[in-house]
Scaffold this active site. Structure first.
Site, PDB file in Angstrom:
ATOM      1  N   VAL A 103      15.955  20.341 -19.111  1.00  0.00           N
ATOM      2  CA  VAL A 103      17.092  21.065 -19.649  1.00  0.00           C
ATOM      3  C   VAL A 103      17.145  22.468 -19.071  1.00  0.00           C
ATOM      4  O   VAL A 103      16.144  23.166 -18.990  1.00  0.00           O
ATOM      5  CB  VAL A 103      17.004  21.120 -21.187  1.00  0.00           C
ATOM      6  CG1 VAL A 103      18.071  22.056 -21.746  1.00  0.00           C
ATOM      7  CG2 VAL A 103      17.167  19.721 -21.761  1.00  0.00           C
ATOM      8  N   GLY A 152      13.137  16.026 -25.662  1.00  0.00           N
ATOM      9  CA  GLY A 152      11.700  16.055 -25.916  1.00  0.00           C
ATOM     10  C   GLY A 152      11.206  14.748 -26.498  1.00  0.00           C
ATOM     11  O   GLY A 152      11.626  14.339 -27.571  1.00  0.00           O
ATOM     12  N   ASP A 183       6.888  21.863 -32.811  1.00  0.00           N
ATOM     13  CA  ASP A 183       6.220  23.113 -32.452  1.00  0.00           C
ATOM     14  C   ASP A 183       7.180  24.212 -32.037  1.00  0.00           C
ATOM     15  O   ASP A 183       6.780  25.373 -31.943  1.00  0.00           O
ATOM     16  CB  ASP A 183       5.241  22.878 -31.288  1.00  0.00           C
ATOM     17  CG  ASP A 183       4.009  22.126 -31.735  1.00  0.00           C
ATOM     18  OD1 ASP A 183       3.891  21.828 -32.938  1.00  0.00           O
ATOM     19  OD2 ASP A 183       3.156  21.838 -30.871  1.00  0.00           O
ATOM     20  N   ALA A 193       0.915  17.171 -35.217  1.00  0.00           N
ATOM     21  CA  ALA A 193       1.702  15.953 -35.028  1.00  0.00           C
ATOM     22  C   ALA A 193       2.334  15.432 -36.330  1.00  0.00           C
ATOM     23  O   ALA A 193       3.524  15.102 -36.337  1.00  0.00           O
ATOM     24  CB  ALA A 193       0.830  14.884 -34.367  1.00  0.00           C
ATOM     25  N   PHE A 247       6.058  13.820 -30.521  1.00  0.00           N
ATOM     26  CA  PHE A 247       6.019  13.161 -31.824  1.00  0.00           C
ATOM     27  C   PHE A 247       7.328  13.338 -32.589  1.00  0.00           C
ATOM     28  O   PHE A 247       7.835  12.397 -33.197  1.00  0.00           O
ATOM     29  CB  PHE A 247       4.864  13.713 -32.654  1.00  0.00           C
ATOM     30  CG  PHE A 247       3.517  13.273 -32.159  1.00  0.00           C
ATOM     31  CD1 PHE A 247       3.075  11.975 -32.382  1.00  0.00           C
ATOM     32  CD2 PHE A 247       2.696  14.143 -31.468  1.00  0.00           C
ATOM     33  CE1 PHE A 247       1.836  11.559 -31.920  1.00  0.00           C
ATOM     34  CE2 PHE A 247       1.454  13.735 -31.004  1.00  0.00           C
ATOM     35  CZ  PHE A 247       1.022  12.443 -31.228  1.00  0.00           C
ATOM     36  N   GLY A 248       7.891  14.553 -32.570  1.00  0.00           N
ATOM     37  CA  GLY A 248       9.121  14.811 -33.315  1.00  0.00           C
ATOM     38  C   GLY A 248      10.304  14.055 -32.745  1.00  0.00           C
ATOM     39  O   GLY A 248      11.023  13.353 -33.466  1.00  0.00           O
ATOM     40  N   GLU A 268     -13.417  20.763 -30.495  1.00  0.00           N
ATOM     41  CA  GLU A 268     -13.617  19.414 -29.952  1.00  0.00           C
ATOM     42  C   GLU A 268     -14.091  19.464 -28.506  1.00  0.00           C
ATOM     43  O   GLU A 268     -15.014  18.743 -28.116  1.00  0.00           O
ATOM     44  CB  GLU A 268     -12.321  18.602 -30.117  1.00  0.00           C
ATOM     45  CG  GLU A 268     -12.114  18.204 -31.585  1.00  0.00           C
ATOM     46  CD  GLU A 268     -10.705  17.765 -31.950  1.00  0.00           C
ATOM     47  OE1 GLU A 268     -10.565  17.067 -32.962  1.00  0.00           O
ATOM     48  OE2 GLU A 268      -9.748  18.124 -31.247  1.00  0.00           O
TER      49      GLU A 268
END
Lengths: 421, 421
Positions: free
Chosen positions: B78, B10, B299, B315, B13-14, B170
Site C-alpha cells: 500500500v 495485512g 498492532d 496475537a 492475525f487481525g 525466549e
C-alpha cells in the site's frame, strides 16, 4: 612420529564418504567446506518446487562428526593449493599443512560461454538457488494475477526449463503439476491451468543417459502432465523476456537452467590437465597426475572406465570414489598394499516425472510407472541422513499425495520486501 | 445494487480473522499483503534459533482462501489511502475502491531514535529477520572456532539480546541451551559452554507484563541456563563490536534487538492522530476518528480499555479485534443494529524459558514450571494452521526433546557464499 593429517575439501557426497571411511584409521582429518551444511542435491529440485523445506535436505556438517574428536570441521573457502609445500590456503588467510589432500569440490552450472544468461536463467546447485527459483516461480503467478495485458500475462505464465536431464525433467513435471492441479482454485483473474511449461533439450531426446524406450516413456509422461517438450533444439538466447530456441522466441518470464555443469577449480589449483568441462583427469587410483598424495573425486574429476566411458557425475559415483580413497589412505598409513585401481559400479539411473511416474534403468533390467516411483522414493528416503529427515521427507510426500497441497510455498528474500523493510 | 467491497490490508492475525469472520456475509473481500504468507509470529524466535523451519510457521495466504471464491488475495504494497474518494493505491500503480477498509498492517522494530543500530542489532519480525539472526549466530560460532586472538574469540562468543519481553527471554533461553548443551561436542578449538548470553532490559525486571513473582521465577530460570540478566540498564550504544549498557561496554559480535515496536503507517495514510509509537487512536468500535468506514486493528491501533490500560500488542488481541470488526461489517450490510463497543478479553500471558520452563499469568491464577511449558506448547500447536504444520512442529519439538539436536542449523543467504557462486 606425528599423526598423518588428511585434509578433505568439500562436504558433498564424495568428501563425507572419505571422512566416514577413515573412522578408526588413526589419522587426523580436517574437513573444509564453504557452506556449513551437507546438501542432498538429488532432492534440491523439490525445494525449488515448494515440496520440501531447506532443512529437510541439508545437515550441519560439523554435527555429523560431533562424535569423531579426530575430525575438525572448518567453514572456509579454498584459495589455492601448494602441492610442493603440501599446504592449502584459505581465503581467510589460514594455511593448513596436509599429508594427504582430497579435493571433492564439485561442480557448478555451465552456460557454454554465455555467462550473461545466468541472472535470467538461474541454475540449481545450492539452497539459495532453490529458494531463488521458488521465489521467481511463485512471483510469476502473483504478477500474472495483477497483469491486465494478455501477452504480458502469458509471458508470466510460461516457464522454460533448459536441459532435459533428470533435474530438468523433474522440475518440469512438478511445475506442471503445481500449475495444473494445486494452484487453480487460488487465483481469481488467471487460470493457472493455462500455464505453459516448456522443456528444451539440445540433444535428440529427454534423459539421454537412459535407454531410448525409457526416454520415450518419460516424454509421454511429461506431455500427459501438459509439458511441451522441444528436443533437438538448442537455446540461442536467454533474456528477462524469454528464451530463443533455434529461430523461435518464446516469451517467458521464468527460465531455469539445467543444461550443463562446469567442474570447480581443482585442476587449476593443482596445475594439472583438465577436460573441457574443467574436470581433473585423474589416475586409476584417483590421484592427480604426478601428485600421489592428492586425490580428486566426484564431479570435479574425470574418471574413464574400461569401456572408455566416463564415470557419471552422480551421487553414488562420488560416494564410491570417496569410499575407495579412504581405503587407499588406510592401506598407506598402515603400510599395507594399496587396493587395485578404482572400479565404478553403476547401480542404475533413476528419474521421476511428477508425482506418479518414474523410470529406472538398471541396464539389462528396466522399470517404469508407479512401481519405479515407489522404488525411487524409498531409495531417496533411505539415503537421507538421520531419522528426523527421513521421517520429515516421507511425511511431506505422504501429505502432498493425500492433499495435493505443497507446504513450502513461501516467497522469501529481500526482493519481495518493501524498500525500507 | 453492487456488492459491498471490503478491502483488508495485512494478512496477520487481525486481517485473517476479519476475512474468516466475513464468510457467508455476502460481501466481496480483497486481502492485500506485501508478503505472500501469513506468519505465526509467536514462534518466529524458534526459526531464528534453529528449532523450526520457515515453512512450518508460514502459510501462503491465497491458499487459505482457495475455497472462498469471493475472496481475492493480492501480493502488493500500500502506498496510500484516500479516505474521501474511498480508494487504496498500491505501489504497483493499482487503485482499488472500497466500501469498507480494514487496516491491519502491524508494527515493526523501533530503535528509539537510533535507527543506525538496526544493521548491527537486527530485530525479529519477518522470516528474513529470523534467517538473518540464525545466520549471524551460527557464523559467530564458526568464526570463534578459527579465531586465534582470545579477546576477539570471546566477542564472537558473546550474544547480547536487548529487551526482556517474551521474545527477548525466549531468544536468550534457547541460545544459552544451544551453546551449553547442543554444540559443545562439535567444535575442536572453542568451548561453546563458555558462551555468554547477556539479556539487557532497561526496565526494573524481565517480562514486565507478568506478575512480579513470575518475573522473578523467569529470571532465576534464565540464570540457571547460564544467561546473564541485566535489568534497569538502558543500552546507550550498539556497534558491530558490541553493546554499551549504561557506562559498560560489552564486546559482543552478535546483538539482537527485541526492545520496542513502531506501528505501521496507518495513521499517516489516514491523516488521523497517533500515539508516540505511531498507533492510530481508534474509536470504541475500532474505526478511525471521523472515518466510520475505516477500521484499524491489531498492532497498528491503540485501543484503551475501561481501566485506562491499552490492549496489548499480541496475537489474541488482534484476533479478537478482527472478529469484532467482521461482526460490525456483517451487521451494517444486513441492516441490523451494530454490536456494542469492542471489549478485550485477556486470556492470559505466556512465555517460555528454554525447553523446560514456562510461565503463564491468567491474572488471578498463575502457573510456572513444566506444567506451564506443556500448556504453552499445546496452546501454540493448537493455534497453528492445519494438520501438516501442527504435526511438523510437534514432531520437531519431540525430536529436540529426545535427541537435543536442533534440525534447522543452516547458514544460508549470499553473505556466506563465494563471490562467484
Amino acid at each position: 612420529m606425528s599423526e598423518h593429517h588428511v585434509v578433505v575439501i568439500g562436504g558433498g557426497f564424495g568428501g563425507l564418504q572419505v571422512v566416514n571411511g577413515l573412522k578408526g584409521a588413526g589419522v587426523k582429518v580436517t574437513l573444509i567446506d564453504r557452506r556449513n551444511h551437507h546438501l542432498f542435491q538429488p532432492l534440491l529440485y523439490q525445494v525449488a518446487t515448494t515440496i520440501l523445506s531447506t532443512s529437510e535436505i541439508a545437515w550441519p556438517i560439523r554435527h555429523l562428526y560431533a562424535d569423531r574428536p579426530e575430525v575438525t570441521t572448518l567453514l572456509g573457502e579454498v584459495n589455492g593449493v601448494d602441492a610442493q609445500a603440501k599446504t592449502v590456503s584459505l581465503r581467510s588467510g589460514m594455511v593448513l599443512n596436509y599429508d594427504t589432500l582430497v579435493l571433492a569440490t564439485g561442480a557448478t552450472h555451465a552456460y557454454f560461454g554465455h555467462d550473461e544468461w545466468e541472472p535470467v536463467a538461474p541454475g540449481l546447485k545450492t539452497l539459495e538457488d532453490a529458494t531463488t527459483i521458488r521465489r521467481r516461480m511463485l512471483l510469476a503467478f502473483e504478477r500474472a494475477e495483477v497483469e491486465s495485458d494478455p501477452a504480458a500475462r502469458d509471458a508470466y505464465l510460461t516457464f522454460s526449463i533448459v536441459g532435459a536431464g533428470p533435474t530438468g525433467v523433474e522440475l518440469a513435471g512438478i511445475i506442471a503439476e503445481l500449475a495444473h492441479f494445486t494452484l487453480p482454485k487460488e487465483f481469481r483473474n488467471i487460470d493457472t491451468r493455462k500455464t505453459r511449461v516448456v522443456l528444451i533439450e539440445a540433444g535428440p531426446r529427454v534423459l539421454p543417459a537412459f535407454a531410448e524406450e525409457l526416454s520415450a516413456y518419460a516424454q509421454k509422461a511429461l506431455e500427459k502432465l501438459g509439458v511441451e517438450v522441444l528436443t533437438g533444439t538448442p537455446v540461442t538466447q536467454c533474456t528477462a523476456d524469454g528464451v530463443t530456441v533455434g529461430e523461435n522466441f518464446i516469451p517467458s518470464r521464468t527460465i531455469v537452467w539445467a543444461a550443463g555443469v562446469q567442474a570447480s577449480h581443482a585442476a587449476r589449483w593443482l596445475g594439472v590437465p583438465a577436460d573441457r568441462a574443467g574436470r581433473t583427469i585423474v589416475e586409476k587410483d584417483l590421484t592427480a597426475p604426478g601428485l600421489p598424495d592428492v586425490f580428486v573425486i566426484g564431479d570435479t574429476a574425470l574418471v574413464i572406465r574400461d569401456d572408455g566411458k566416463p564415470v557419471p557425475g552422480i551421487a553414488p559415483a562420488a560416494k564410491q570414489q570417496g569410499g575407495y580413497v579412504a581405503k587407499v589412505i588406510r592401506a598407506r598409513v598402515s603400510g599395507k598394499p594399496a587396493p587395485g585401481p578404482f572400479k565404478y559400479w553403476h547401480q542404475g539411473s533413476l528419474a521421476t516425472i511428477g508425482k506418479s511416474a518414474a523410470i529406472i534403468d538398471f541396464g539389462r533390467f528396466k522399470l517404469k510407472g508407479w512401481i519405479a516411483w515407489w522404488i525411487w522414493g524409498l531409495a531417496h528416503i533411505y539415503f537421507l541422513i538421520g531419522t528426523r529427515s527421513r521421517f520429515a521427507v516421507a511425511w511431506n510426500w505422504f501429505w502432498i499425495y493425500m492433499s495435493g497441497q505443497h507446504s513450502a510455498r513461501l516467497i522469501t528474500q529481500r526482493e519481495t520486501m518493501r524498500d525500507d523493510g
